[in-house]
Design a protein around this motif. Structure first.
Motif, PDB file in Angstrom:
ATOM      1  N   TYR A  50      25.802  37.146 127.819  1.00  0.00           N
ATOM      2  CA  TYR A  50      26.125  35.999 128.517  1.00  0.00           C
ATOM      3  C   TYR A  50      26.805  36.337 129.747  1.00  0.00           C
ATOM      4  O   TYR A  50      26.837  35.857 130.924  1.00  0.00           O
ATOM      5  N   THR A  51      28.043  37.033 129.774  1.00  0.00           N
ATOM      6  CA  THR A  51      28.995  37.145 130.534  1.00  0.00           C
ATOM      7  C   THR A  51      28.437  38.422 131.533  1.00  0.00           C
ATOM      8  O   THR A  51      28.613  38.097 132.601  1.00  0.00           O
ATOM      9  N   LEU A  56      27.316  34.159 132.961  1.00  0.00           N
ATOM     10  CA  LEU A  56      28.029  32.727 132.419  1.00  0.00           C
ATOM     11  C   LEU A  56      29.397  33.172 132.355  1.00  0.00           C
ATOM     12  O   LEU A  56      29.914  34.255 132.071  1.00  0.00           O
ATOM     13  N   ALA A  60      33.299  29.063 129.155  1.00  0.00           N
ATOM     14  CA  ALA A  60      32.099  28.403 128.708  1.00  0.00           C
ATOM     15  C   ALA A  60      31.565  28.873 127.856  1.00  0.00           C
ATOM     16  O   ALA A  60      30.872  27.978 126.775  1.00  0.00           O
ATOM     17  N   ILE A  61      31.274  30.250 127.487  1.00  0.00           N
ATOM     18  CA  ILE A  61      30.727  30.581 126.147  1.00  0.00           C
ATOM     19  C   ILE A  61      31.442  30.216 125.075  1.00  0.00           C
ATOM     20  O   ILE A  61      31.022  30.106 123.919  1.00  0.00           O
ATOM     21  N   SER A 114      16.264  35.766 130.338  1.00  0.00           N
ATOM     22  CA  SER A 114      17.038  35.431 131.834  1.00  0.00           C
ATOM     23  C   SER A 114      16.302  34.578 132.577  1.00  0.00           C
ATOM     24  O   SER A 114      15.533  35.131 133.565  1.00  0.00           O
ATOM     25  N   PRO A 119      23.563  27.926 137.894  1.00  0.00           N
ATOM     26  CA  PRO A 119      24.740  27.961 137.065  1.00  0.00           C
ATOM     27  C   PRO A 119      24.741  26.994 135.879  1.00  0.00           C
ATOM     28  O   PRO A 119      24.529  27.248 134.562  1.00  0.00           O
ATOM     29  N   LYS A 122      21.309  27.352 133.700  1.00  0.00           N
ATOM     30  CA  LYS A 122      21.583  28.808 132.663  1.00  0.00           C
ATOM     31  C   LYS A 122      22.664  28.396 131.654  1.00  0.00           C
ATOM     32  O   LYS A 122      22.546  28.562 130.363  1.00  0.00           O
ATOM     33  N   LEU A 123      23.440  27.434 131.801  1.00  0.00           N
ATOM     34  CA  LEU A 123      24.293  26.869 130.618  1.00  0.00           C
ATOM     35  C   LEU A 123      23.650  26.109 129.673  1.00  0.00           C
ATOM     36  O   LEU A 123      23.738  26.296 128.379  1.00  0.00           O
ATOM     37  N   ALA A 126      21.702  28.198 127.589  1.00  0.00           N
ATOM     38  CA  ALA A 126      22.189  28.874 126.430  1.00  0.00           C
ATOM     39  C   ALA A 126      22.506  27.876 125.619  1.00  0.00           C
ATOM     40  O   ALA A 126      22.370  28.381 124.523  1.00  0.00           O
ATOM     41  N   TYR A 127      22.976  26.619 125.968  1.00  0.00           N
ATOM     42  CA  TYR A 127      23.221  25.693 124.657  1.00  0.00           C
ATOM     43  C   TYR A 127      22.213  25.418 123.896  1.00  0.00           C
ATOM     44  O   TYR A 127      22.195  25.449 122.568  1.00  0.00           O
TER      45      TYR A 127
END
Length: 462
Positions: A50-51, A56, A60-61, A114, A119, A122-123, A126-127
């Protein structure tokens, strides 16, 4: 899913000629090999992905992991209650490997995809994917533990099943920890995004195959004489006054806070603090040595009991973190390696015994409250580990963010200290709390009476 009948306390076992074979033991263990391969990749490498790959922010993670733990608090017991209310010709727990292995594999692949988004996109991605994979993971992992009390009523046979399971689980975790980064580089050919995606496909296919193998070759022998449908109230009543379950669940939670912080910052520690990222795979691969103690777990429990053996394991984990702290200060690779080996020895005792001790809490709940709720009682192993892993992710994310971590850059002294804190001292605290909790665990002394009382009840019920 067929659900029939009413609440019954009568428990029976299959005829003795329904022999347990090595094939069945290995097939049972294959389930946790699969889960440790898949979840090992998530637990050890997802934060790094993630980072440093997906782009991200660490903070946020950390927030994502915290929210996912709130979801776990609901989804975990829900899976357990569903298992208690499930009755099919395959049993209560086995069918979940058939029903949910493929959905889990699909979501696993999507988690490491990916997608070309901004941004915020992407978040959101990921959620959605992380929370979904977290829910589905409990759907295939909780049945592994909930099935153990149903495979056999023999305590020593349970230890054998659990030992095989943990040998294969450790093997899977070791292989994935060693293989992920080299495989990503090989399959991605310099493109880490592509590498993680293709590696995830390989892992997903292997996971489905092994879970279906478990479904095919295992058999639930200990069951109610009549199909039973436990209400939510009845399932929860199995937890009333079940202090062994309370202690084991809390111990598992704090252990995994420590273990997860250590695992997920291993790559960071060797990449930034030690300036040698290749050492991360080597250190993670040392967990294979825990197999040495896992295979001796049945022997040790006969001499020291489950509590005594668990205390030895947690004590080694605590001691290893102290030595790891010395190695981190000196930046001494041999000391770090020695401390890591000692810690994995301790972890081997812990991993080999925990499923057996959870199975014991099922018996205790039936003995004390007259309710045998394998699903809900053992579901808290998955809940506690997931909550602990998630809180470990929260701690890591926020400590890195608060201390100025910036991906793929030289880190400040403050950021390096935060990485070391996650690698050494947060695990020390988590393992230490687990060791203290074992002082209050008294089940071993009561087990002979509990076994005798349950056997008498079952004989009278036949």
């Amino acid at each position: 899913m067929k659900v029939t009948g009413t609440m019954q306390n009568n428990i029976s076992t299959e005829p003795l000629d329904d022999a347990i074979t090595n094939k069945e033991r290995l097939s049972y263990g294959a389930s946790d090999f699969a889960c440790n391969v898949a979840n090992g990749m998530v637990g050890t490498y997802l934060m790094y992905y993630y980072t440093d790959v997906f782009g991200l922010a660490a903070g946020a993670i950390g927030t994502l992991f915290f929210i996912a733990r709130i979801v776990d608090a609901v989804s975990g017991p829900t899976w357990g209650i569903m298992i208690d209310r499930t009755h099919t010709r395959w049993g209560k727990s086995r069918p979940y490997f058939l029903w949910f292995s493929i959905p889990y594999a699909i979501m696993f692949i999507l988690t490491f995809s990916s997608v070309p988004l901004g941004p915020l996109g992407k978040l959101i991605w990921a959620y959605v994917t992380y929370i979904a994979i977290d829910i589905l993971y409990l759907g295939i992992n909780i049945p592994i533990t909930s099935m153990l009390p149903s495979l056999t009523a023999d305590p020593q046979e349970r230890v054998k099943f659990s030992t095989v399971r943990q040998v294969l689980a450790t093997t899977g975790a070791t292989l994935i920890s060693i293989a992920v980064l080299p495989t990503v580089q090989l399959l991605g050919q310099g493109n880490d995004r592509k590498g993680f995606f293709v590696t995830a496909i390989v892992v997903a296919v292997l996971t489905v195959f092994l879970l279906l193998l478990t479904f095919k070759n295992t058999h639930e022998r200990v069951h109610s004489q009549k199909q039973e449908k436990l209400s939510l109230k009845e399932s929860i009543s199995a937890l009333k006054g079940n202090w062994p379950w309370m202690i084991i669940s809390l111990m598992y939670f704090f252990f995994w806070i420590g273990m997860q912080t250590k695992l997920q910052v291993t790559v960071y520690f060797f990449k930034y603090n030690m300036h040698n990222a290749d050492l991360a795979s080597f250190m993670l691969g040392l967990q294979a040595l825990s197999l040495i103690v896992i295979v001796f777990t049945p022997f040790l429990t006969k001499h020291f009991g489950k509590k005594g053996t668990m205390v030895i394991g947690l004590g080694l984990c605590v001691l290893s973190q102290l030595i790891l702290g010395i190695g981190a200060q000196m930046m001494n690779v041999p000391i770090l390696a020695g401390a890591t080996i000692l810690g994995y020895f301790g972890n081997g005792f812990f991993a080999g015994l925990l499923p057996v001790m959870l199975a014991d809490t099922v018996d205790y709940g039936e003995w004390k409250n007259g309710v045998r709720a394998e699903g809900l009682v053992t579901s808290f192993s998955g809940i506690a580990s997931n909550l602990g892993m998630g809180m470990g992710g929260v701690v890591t994310g926020f400590l890195l963010s608060m201390n100025g971590y910036v991906a793929n850059h030289a880190q400040t002294a403050q950021a390096l200290k935060a990485i070391e804190m996650n690698f050494v001292w947060v695990p020390f605290i988590g393992f230490g709390i687990g060791l203290i909790l074992m002082y209050f665990y008294k089940f071993d002394k009561m087990q002979p009476k509990i076994e005798a009382d349950l056997k008498k009840r079952h004989e009278l019920a036949e």
